[in-house]
Scaffold this active site. Structure first.
Site, PDB file in Angstrom:
ATOM      1  N   ILE A  32       0.818  -1.217   0.000  1.00 16.05           N
ATOM      2  CA  ILE A  32       0.000   0.000   0.000  1.00 16.05           C
ATOM      3  C   ILE A  32       0.846   1.258   0.000  1.00 16.05           C
ATOM      4  CG2 ILE A  32      -0.159   0.177   2.524  1.00 16.05           C
ATOM      5  CD1 ILE A  32      -3.161   0.924   2.104  1.00 16.05           C
ATOM      6  N   LYS A  33       2.116   1.150   0.400  1.00 17.74           N
ATOM      7  CA  LYS A  33       2.983   2.324   0.476  1.00 17.74           C
ATOM      8  C   LYS A  33       3.286   2.929  -0.891  1.00 17.74           C
ATOM      9  CE  LYS A  33       3.789   2.437   4.990  1.00 17.74           C
ATOM     10  NZ  LYS A  33       3.532   3.583   5.867  1.00 17.74           N
ATOM     11  N   ASP A  34       3.040   2.174  -1.964  1.00 22.09           N
ATOM     12  CA  ASP A  34       3.209   2.754  -3.301  1.00 22.09           C
ATOM     13  C   ASP A  34       2.345   3.995  -3.473  1.00 22.09           C
ATOM     14  OD1 ASP A  34       4.839   0.626  -3.857  1.00 22.09           O
ATOM     15  OD2 ASP A  34       3.613  -0.202  -5.471  1.00 22.09           O
ATOM     16  N   ALA A  67       3.733   7.111  -1.466  1.00 22.14           N
ATOM     17  CA  ALA A  67       5.075   7.403  -1.990  1.00 22.14           C
ATOM     18  C   ALA A  67       4.972   8.119  -3.328  1.00 22.14           C
ATOM     19  CB  ALA A  67       5.890   6.117  -2.121  1.00 22.14           C
TER      20      ALA A  67
END
Length: 364
Positions: A40-42, A45
């Site tokens: 999910i950090k995509d 970011a």
């Protein structure tokens, strides 16, 4: 033809079919592992990097410097490779070998910070060193996920809205694990504005003090802090907080793999324990969504490794019924999170956060 970064988002929902009983609510997992960087950090970011580019704070040939326990660093490394930026990621000894290898594979420069901070963790020392490097390296940019309000905005304007549309508003509860606060901050603001009936449930690690309590070490990667992050800007928007023990989270991961064919990381297991508790409380004809943050393959040497668990004195397996009972016995850490606030407003200045003067991004 799309580029790799254009595949971020639009992740599927998967309904659990084997673990649940007929009198449980439906549990849907939002599979963030299908993002190109595997988590999910995509989403935050890429959102933060694009905002910095638009403002001229990150220019061609620039350097991205960030403190991360793993997933956010991997996302930035992937984005840096796709866009041609140098990426420096500061990690700590809890970062898994697989995550380190992934960052290296994308070409990132990885610095392992071994000095603990005053809470026994590494967050503050990692952040302070990242900020120091940012001051020293010309044409560099600090995404600063712990303090940057754009982190939460990414989930408000993208992830939460996407989930709402996928379910046509037919959701009764959303379960989110907490680290830098972007997910729970963005989701809670979105749903309390657009669908206030949806219960927002936060899940923390036992030993983390995001929502107060006694601080001590814990094993869950990618979860927890020793303070309430500013991305959780309104604790009154969160309905309940659960703290899940390491062992319960790890055993839940293994059950999902063996009985549902779904491999998730430790935060997915922790979230699922609270989701199953909620599904038992709410009963039939309700929908509980749990955010599955990343890919379980990253934890094959640890969570899915019998010997690793045995060395730590942890169980390697429970039956589904035993796990169901554990979930049912899980008690809320708080049903009024405002009372558990652990904000430390001096930290952004103490750690020299470059985001402390940054305003919220408003999108149309």
């Amino acid at each position: 033809m799309r580029t790799v970064l254009e595949t971020v988002g639009h992740t599927p929902l998967i309904r659990l079919t084997n673990l649940l009983q007929s009198n449980d609510s439906d549990i849907l997992l939002k599979m963030e592992r299908t993002n190109p960087g595997g988590s999910i950090k995509d989403r935050p970011a890429l959102f933060i990097i694009e905002q910095a580019e638009q403002k001229g704070w990150l220019k061609p040939g620039g350097t991205i410097i960030e403190s991360s326990s793993g997933n956010f660093g991997i996302s930035l490394a992937m984005i840096g490779a796709a866009k041609g930026y140098r990426v420096i990621v500061l990690v700590d000894p809890k970062t898994t070998p697989v995550n380190l290898a992934m960052m290296n594979a994308f070409g990132a420069e990885v610095i392992v910070v071994t000095e603990q901070d005053d809470s026994g963790s590494y967050h503050k020392t990692r952040i302070a060193l990242a900020n120091k490097l940012h001051r020293e390296i010309p044409n560099s940019f600090r995404p600063d996920q712990c303090f940057n309000p754009w982190n939460g905005q990414a989930h408000y304007h993208q992830t939460a809205q996407e989930l709402m549309e996928q379910c046509n508003g037919d959701i009764d509860a959303v379960v989110l694990t907490v680290s830098t606060g972007g997910q729970i901050g963005g989701f809670s603001r979105y749903f309390k504005k657009h669908a206030p009936h949806v219960k927002i449930i936060a899940v923390d690690a036992v030993g983390s003090t995001i929502f107060g309590g006694q601080a001590h070490s814990y094993l869950l990667p990618g979860m927890g802090l020793s303070w309430t992050p500013t991305n959780i800007d309104n604790l009154s928007l969160i309905d309940e907080v659960y703290k899940v023990p390491d062992e319960d989270a790890f055993l839940m991961c293994r059950l999902l793999a063996k009985h549902e064919g779904i491999m998730g990381g430790g935060s997915t297991g922790a979230g699922m324990v609270a989701a199953w508790k909620t599904a038992q409380l709410m009963g039939t004809n309700k929908k509980v969504v749990c955010i599955a943050a990343d890919n379980g393959e990253r934890y094959l040497p640890t969570i899915y490794n019998d010997e690793w668990l045995k060395e730590l004195g942890l169980h390697t397996y429970l039956t589904p019924e035993e796990m169901r009972i554990r979930a049912k016995k899980l008690e809320p850490h708080s049903t009024n999170p405002i009372e558990t606030a652990n904000y430390q407003p001096e930290l952004d200045e103490l750690l020299d956060s470059p985001s402390r003067f940054l305003e919220q991004v408003t999108l149309q």
